[in-house]
Design a protein around this motif. Structure first.
Motif, PDB file in Angstrom:
ATOM      1  N   ALA A  85     -16.816 -43.703  22.022  1.00 45.98           N
ATOM      2  CA  ALA A  85     -17.651 -42.934  21.105  1.00 45.98           C
ATOM      3  C   ALA A  85     -18.335 -43.826  20.079  1.00 45.98           C
ATOM      4  CB  ALA A  85     -16.811 -41.868  20.401  1.00 45.98           C
ATOM      5  N   ALA A  86     -17.647 -44.893  19.632  1.00 45.22           N
ATOM      6  CA  ALA A  86     -18.220 -45.781  18.630  1.00 45.22           C
ATOM      7  C   ALA A  86     -19.404 -46.570  19.160  1.00 45.22           C
ATOM      8  CB  ALA A  86     -17.152 -46.734  18.099  1.00 45.22           C
ATOM      9  N   TYR A  87     -19.442 -46.841  20.471  1.00 46.64           N
ATOM     10  CA  TYR A  87     -20.508 -47.655  21.040  1.00 46.64           C
ATOM     11  C   TYR A  87     -21.654 -46.809  21.593  1.00 46.64           C
ATOM     12  CZ  TYR A  87     -17.993 -52.059  20.681  1.00 46.64           C
ATOM     13  OH  TYR A  87     -17.374 -53.179  20.202  1.00 46.64           O
ATOM     14  N   LEU A  88     -21.670 -45.506  21.355  1.00 47.36           N
ATOM     15  CA  LEU A  88     -22.786 -44.691  21.834  1.00 47.36           C
ATOM     16  C   LEU A  88     -24.061 -45.075  21.087  1.00 47.36           C
ATOM     17  CD1 LEU A  88     -21.156 -41.149  22.143  1.00 47.36           C
ATOM     18  CD2 LEU A  88     -21.779 -42.711  23.991  1.00 47.36           C
ATOM     19  N   PRO A  89     -25.201 -45.154  21.756  1.00 42.47           N
ATOM     20  CA  PRO A  89     -26.443 -45.577  21.085  1.00 42.47           C
ATOM     21  C   PRO A  89     -26.954 -44.523  20.102  1.00 42.47           C
ATOM     22  CG  PRO A  89     -26.881 -44.937  23.352  1.00 42.47           C
ATOM     23  CD  PRO A  89     -25.391 -44.923  23.200  1.00 42.47           C
TER      24      PRO A  89
ATOM     25  N   GLN B 227     -22.702 -37.239  13.788  1.00 43.01           N
ATOM     26  CA  GLN B 227     -22.135 -36.808  15.065  1.00 43.01           C
ATOM     27  C   GLN B 227     -21.197 -37.859  15.637  1.00 43.01           C
ATOM     28  OE1 GLN B 227     -25.532 -35.944  17.476  1.00 43.01           O
ATOM     29  NE2 GLN B 227     -26.136 -34.136  16.279  1.00 43.01           N
ATOM     30  N   LYS B 228     -21.516 -39.143  15.433  1.00 46.41           N
ATOM     31  CA  LYS B 228     -20.642 -40.199  15.932  1.00 46.41           C
ATOM     32  C   LYS B 228     -19.306 -40.200  15.197  1.00 46.41           C
ATOM     33  CE  LYS B 228     -22.385 -44.132  17.081  1.00 46.41           C
ATOM     34  NZ  LYS B 228     -22.986 -45.489  17.068  1.00 46.41           N
TER      35      LYS B 228
ATOM     36  N   ALA C 261     -17.840 -37.593  13.743  1.00 48.19           N
ATOM     37  CA  ALA C 261     -17.082 -36.421  14.188  1.00 48.19           C
ATOM     38  C   ALA C 261     -16.502 -36.643  15.584  1.00 48.19           C
ATOM     39  CB  ALA C 261     -17.970 -35.180  14.160  1.00 48.19           C
ATOM     40  N   LEU C 262     -17.303 -37.237  16.486  1.00 41.54           N
ATOM     41  CA  LEU C 262     -16.814 -37.489  17.844  1.00 41.54           C
ATOM     42  C   LEU C 262     -15.682 -38.520  17.844  1.00 41.54           C
ATOM     43  CD1 LEU C 262     -17.116 -36.991  20.869  1.00 41.54           C
ATOM     44  CD2 LEU C 262     -18.904 -38.755  20.904  1.00 41.54           C
ATOM     45  N   MET C 263     -15.766 -39.527  16.986  1.00 40.49           N
ATOM     46  CA  MET C 263     -14.694 -40.516  16.906  1.00 40.49           C
ATOM     47  C   MET C 263     -13.393 -39.885  16.429  1.00 40.49           C
ATOM     48  SD  MET C 263     -16.697 -43.835  15.378  1.00 40.49           S
ATOM     49  CE  MET C 263     -15.164 -44.765  15.206  1.00 40.49           C
ATOM     50  N   LYS C 264     -13.473 -38.951  15.475  1.00 38.59           N
ATOM     51  CA  LYS C 264     -12.254 -38.281  15.018  1.00 38.59           C
ATOM     52  C   LYS C 264     -11.668 -37.410  16.121  1.00 38.59           C
ATOM     53  CE  LYS C 264      -8.890 -36.617  12.880  1.00 38.59           C
ATOM     54  NZ  LYS C 264      -7.661 -37.426  12.898  1.00 38.59           N
ATOM     55  N   ILE C 265     -12.515 -36.706  16.863  1.00 39.50           N
ATOM     56  CA  ILE C 265     -12.011 -35.869  17.952  1.00 39.50           C
ATOM     57  C   ILE C 265     -11.385 -36.748  19.035  1.00 39.50           C
ATOM     58  CG2 ILE C 265     -12.685 -34.204  19.725  1.00 39.50           C
ATOM     59  CD1 ILE C 265     -14.859 -33.220  17.856  1.00 39.50           C
ATOM     60  N   CYS C 266     -12.008 -37.899  19.324  1.00 35.29           N
ATOM     61  CA  CYS C 266     -11.422 -38.824  20.296  1.00 35.29           C
ATOM     62  C   CYS C 266     -10.138 -39.453  19.776  1.00 35.29           C
ATOM     63  CB  CYS C 266     -12.436 -39.915  20.632  1.00 35.29           C
ATOM     64  SG  CYS C 266     -13.894 -39.340  21.528  1.00 35.29           S
TER      65      CYS C 266
ATOM     66  N   THR D 256     -21.768 -27.118  12.448  1.00 32.62           N
ATOM     67  CA  THR D 256     -23.041 -27.391  13.118  1.00 32.62           C
ATOM     68  C   THR D 256     -22.987 -28.691  13.914  1.00 32.62           C
ATOM     69  OG1 THR D 256     -24.199 -26.231  11.340  1.00 32.62           O
ATOM     70  CG2 THR D 256     -25.510 -27.661  12.756  1.00 32.62           C
ATOM     71  N   ILE D 257     -22.353 -29.719  13.352  1.00 32.62           N
ATOM     72  CA  ILE D 257     -22.248 -31.001  14.042  1.00 32.62           C
ATOM     73  C   ILE D 257     -21.425 -30.863  15.321  1.00 32.62           C
ATOM     74  CG2 ILE D 257     -21.290 -33.322  13.858  1.00 32.62           C
ATOM     75  CD1 ILE D 257     -22.070 -33.302  10.915  1.00 32.62           C
TER      76      ILE D 257
END
Length: 304
Positions: free
Chosen positions: A9-13, A21-22, A24-29, A59-60
């Motif tokens: 998730a951290a390396y998503l462009p 969004q990155k 939030a996604l890192m916390k979920i991962c 929303t995110i």
């Protein structure tokens, strides 16, 4: 905790996810399981990582669901956390160093603002990064020397004074297409409008002529168009008539209700004072009703 999913998730462009969004996604991962990829981070934890409010955090997360990066397995309720599956379409690979170099080279070559990009114009090379505070001081001194010599960017603001002869932006002489001087017959002074030719000191109300109302107040010896001081203008007269009509209607309703209550009170008083008359009236009513039912017009009466 899944370090591998969090690194993915951290390396998503940047063109895939935004910074919020990155996070939030890192916390979920970070709260996901390595095998099932199921995560129950909790809204408070996600808000703490992203640093936004509750509605913005929702929303995110919804945007991440729309992009296919996560999916809701169970909806959160009071006292129960929501369950998410991370990367339901497949876990992307962690980019290598060569991939990152190619990504950054493309980003550096692209214009910062695509709407203002001009094809064929080479971009200036970035300045050397400052290592210490002495580098910053030296750069400031160089900028000051450039300004003193008339080079570089001038100080922001409006121009002071008239431009020099070689910098004149307006051609000498008067512009063409405008009349030269005052026209023939003009006094050369400030123009004035003619005075009003009306008899009334003030114009009448806009709806006076359309409604057929008198132009002026009839209560004055001299007609006046506006009598707001004594409240006799047509608009005030219409409002007074409406108020009187509404008050008369309310008065008639009150009189009707008072008379009805008085009749009811008299009937109750008669029933209390003369109960034998009331019982006799009830007996007569029953006999009349029985006679009407047993009459020749009744369908239940026996045929003769």
């Amino acid at each position: 905790m899944s370090i591998h999913l969090m690194l993915v998730a951290a390396y998503l462009p940047d063109d895939v996810v935004t910074q919020s969004q990155k996070l939030a996604l890192m916390k979920i991962c970070d709260s996901a399981d390595d095998e099932t990829r199921l995560s129950k981070p909790g809204m408070k934890r996600v808000r703490a990582w992203v640093g936004v409010g509750e509605k913005r955090c929702t929303t995110i997360v919804t945007d991440l669901v729309a992009k296919g990066l996560i999916e809701r397995v169970e909806v959160g309720m009071l006292g129960r956390r929501a369950v998410y599956r991370v990367f339901p379409l497949g876990v992307p690979a962690i980019p290598s160093t060569d991939d990152l170099d190619a990504r950054f080279q493309a980003a550096d070559a692209a214009p910062k603002n695509p709407r203002l990009a001009r094809p064929g114009v080479a971009r200036a090379a970035p300045s050397k990064p400052a290592m210490t505070h002495e580098d910053i001081d030296a750069r400031a001194d160089l900028d000051a020397m450039s300004l003193a010599a008339g080079e570089g960017v001038k100080e922001a603001g409006f121009p002071r004074g008239n431009p020099d002869d070689d910098q004149s932006r307006v051609p000498p002489g008067e512009p063409k297409g405008f009349p030269q001087g005052n026209p023939k017959g003009s006094p050369g002074g400030t123009p004035s409008f003619p005075s009003s030719t009306g008899v009334l000191p003030f114009p009448p109300t806009p709806a006076a002529g359309a409604a057929g109302e008198p132009r002026g107040c009839p209560k004055h010896s001299t007609p006046a168009a506006s009598c707001r001081g004594c409240k006799t203008n047509p608009r005030s007269a219409r409002a007074a008539r409406d108020r009187d009509r509404a008050e008369a209607e309310r008065q008639s309703q009150r009189e009707f209700m008072d008379n009805w209550h008085a009749d009811q009170a008299r009937a109750r008083q008669v029933a209390q004072d003369r109960p034998q008359d009331v019982e006799a009236a009830r007996l007569l009513a029953r006999q009349a009703h029985r006679a009407a039912r047993e009459g020749p017009g009744d369908a239940r009466s026996p045929k003769k």
